[in-house]
Enzyme design. Structure first.
Site, PDB file in Angstrom:
ATOM      1  N   GLU A  68      -2.950   7.459   0.981  1.00 16.12           N
ATOM      2  CA  GLU A  68      -4.244   8.109   0.785  1.00 16.12           C
ATOM      3  C   GLU A  68      -4.167   9.156  -0.316  1.00 16.12           C
ATOM      4  OE1 GLU A  68      -2.681   7.777   3.615  1.00 16.12           O
ATOM      5  OE2 GLU A  68      -3.975   6.839   5.114  1.00 16.12           O
ATOM      6  N   PRO A 271      12.411   0.214   3.222  1.00 13.45           N
ATOM      7  CA  PRO A 271      11.748   0.530   4.499  1.00 13.45           C
ATOM      8  C   PRO A 271      10.566   1.469   4.289  1.00 13.45           C
ATOM      9  CG  PRO A 271      14.132   0.871   4.624  1.00 13.45           C
ATOM     10  CD  PRO A 271      13.786   0.699   3.179  1.00 13.45           C
ATOM     11  N   ASN A 338      -0.550  -1.856   1.716  1.00 10.24           N
ATOM     12  CA  ASN A 338      -1.352  -2.031   0.505  1.00 10.24           C
ATOM     13  C   ASN A 338      -0.680  -3.002  -0.485  1.00 10.24           C
ATOM     14  OD1 ASN A 338      -3.055  -1.680  -1.669  1.00 10.24           O
ATOM     15  ND2 ASN A 338      -2.160   0.277  -2.264  1.00 10.24           N
ATOM     16  N   PRO A 339      -1.344  -4.120  -0.834  1.00 10.80           N
ATOM     17  CA  PRO A 339      -0.762  -5.049  -1.807  1.00 10.80           C
ATOM     18  C   PRO A 339      -1.123  -4.735  -3.251  1.00 10.80           C
ATOM     19  CG  PRO A 339      -2.766  -5.992  -0.949  1.00 10.80           C
ATOM     20  CD  PRO A 339      -2.610  -4.640  -0.268  1.00 10.80           C
TER      21      PRO A 339
END
Length: 438
Positions: A68, A271, A338-339
């Protein structure tokens, strides 16, 4: 009747929070021991500020964590560029580091106060914001109510509601309406998100697209990038990024399957929470794999099987040394990650089927051929193998993903347009204050 129930529940929430306030110190102390709070700045969580409020108009912008924060950085820059002061709050140590590294003194970082009346009131008494901008899905009842009581306009930007969140709010629609009526405007990511906010009582609602598309590619240390590229050389590579519990084990199995065909294969595992790395080392050792940890500066020598990206803010580095990225929280966990960042950095994108939180982005990527979903380990191994073996198809996916991102741009100007009725008066006020000081 439902309205009375909503007000009764919110009143109970207020009193419960006030009663719990004296006892939250232990919780904050526990988070500090786990590295989730900065020891020297714990008081900010109770609403105490260690810096003075600057004179002139001020906007409070809140983004929960790293994703965000990155999404609203261009928006913060535009607002502060109007000579409007900004206090930028986040809830995690990592996001705090990102904010502090990217802004000058006009943008002040604070940790978001706990959603308890004493903390929120103290924060608002000090900062006296003229406008509050909240990113994505941060719905904190006490904060919303306190801002509403002070008649501070509240705008939700890049707003989204996951399937799970929407279902939960729908079961408490009367409560959602009592909260959302305090929002002056909701700027949603997609038409689906926009319609969900409308069903829950938010007005007005506009759709901007995803602010994450309008961000710049993540920065990278060029010296580190050159060094890493020289160490990897021409080895075939793929990356499993933003992985959650269980997905690292799948990546290990995929690596072992593919190594039969690609003996010099390098797998990059990043990770989602780098602090989990210590707990993962045993699994790599048990599989007989040689590991290099980026955080320790360990070189990627020819015998290294796995490069662990266990540092914060280096996703741009890891994605620039591969052309294939599996995006996690999609096989063993739900929601997806998120891609768009891997698309911007020109990788072919793979993911599991649990990508509800980014449904709109994945639908567009899949439609254009820039992403592919897999059901399990074997499908993931097959997809990585296909892309490693077929350079033309790999580059077609990369080009399609990048084209999709470029088509999706425009969320920032759309968001700024929605904010004009709230920002323009502050611009005028800032200019008048500046003229009065001269």
């Amino acid at each position: 009747m439902s309205e009375r129930w909503a007000r009764a529940m919110l009143t109970a929430y207020r009193f419960a929070g006030a009663a719990a306030y004296p006892f939250v110190g232990g919780y904050i102390a526990w988070r500090t021991t786990r590295g989730k709070e900065e020891r020297s700045r714990r008081r900010e969580r109770y609403g105490f500020a260690v810096v003075k409020r600057p004179p002139g108009p001020l906007v409070w912008i809140h983004a929960a964590s790293v994703g965000e924060s990155y999404a609203v950085i261009p928006l913060v820059r535009r607002i502060s560029g109007f000579d409007i002061n900004v206090v930028f709050t986040t809830g995690t140590v990592t996001s705090a580091q990102i904010v502090q590294s990217r802004f000058d003194e006009r943008v002040l970082h604070q940790y978001v106060p706990l959603d308890l009346k004493p903390a929120v009131s103290r924060f608002l008494d000090h900062w006296k914001p003229d406008l509050a901008i909240i990113a994505e899905s941060e719905i904190w009842p006490m904060t919303i109510l306190e801002l509403g009581a002070r008649r501070v306009p509240q705008v939700l930007v890049n707003g989204r509601l996951s399937d799970r969140s929407f279902e939960a709010w729908t079961k408490r629609a009367f409560l959602a309406e009592a909260l959302f009526e305090n929002l002056s405007h909701v700027v949603a990511q997609s038409e689906i998100d926009g319609e969900r906010f409308r069903q829950l009582g938010a007005r007005p609602v506009t759709v901007s697209g995803n602010l994450k598309v309008d961000t710049d590619p993540p920065a990278v240390n060029e010296r580190e990038l050159r060094l890493l590229r020289s160490q990897i050389g021409r080895r075939p590579t793929w990356a499993a990024i933003s992985t959650h519990d269980g997905e690292e084990a799948i990546a290990i199995e995929v690596h072992r399957l593919l190594k039969r065909r690609y003996p010099d294969l390098l797998t990059i595992i990043v990770p989602r929470h780098p602090e989990r790395t210590e707990g993962l080392l045993g699994a790599f050792s048990a599989a007989g794999l040689m590991v290099a940890r980026h955080s320790l500066g360990e070189p990627v020598e020819p015998e290294v099987d796995i490069l662990i990206g266990d540092t914060i803010g280096d996703m741009g580095l890891y994605l620039r040394v591969t052309e294939i990225a599996f995006v996690g929280r999609s096989l063993t966990a739900e929601g997806g990650q998120n891609p768009l960042e891997p698309a911007i950095l020109e990788t072919a994108i793979l993911a599991g089927r649990n990508v509800q939180n980014f449904r709109d982005s994945y639908e567009r990527l899949i439609e254009r051929g820039g992403a592919r979903l897999v059901a399990d380990r074997d499908m993931l191994a097959g997809a990585v193998n296909f892309l490693l073996a077929n350079e033309d198809k790999r580059h077609e996916m990369i080009a399609a993903a990048l084209a999709t991102v470029n088509e999706m741009r425009g969320a920032l100007p759309a968001t700024l347009k929605a904010l004009e009725p709230y920002i323009n008066p502050l611009i005028v006020k800032a200019r008048l204050d500046e003229g009065a000081r001269r």
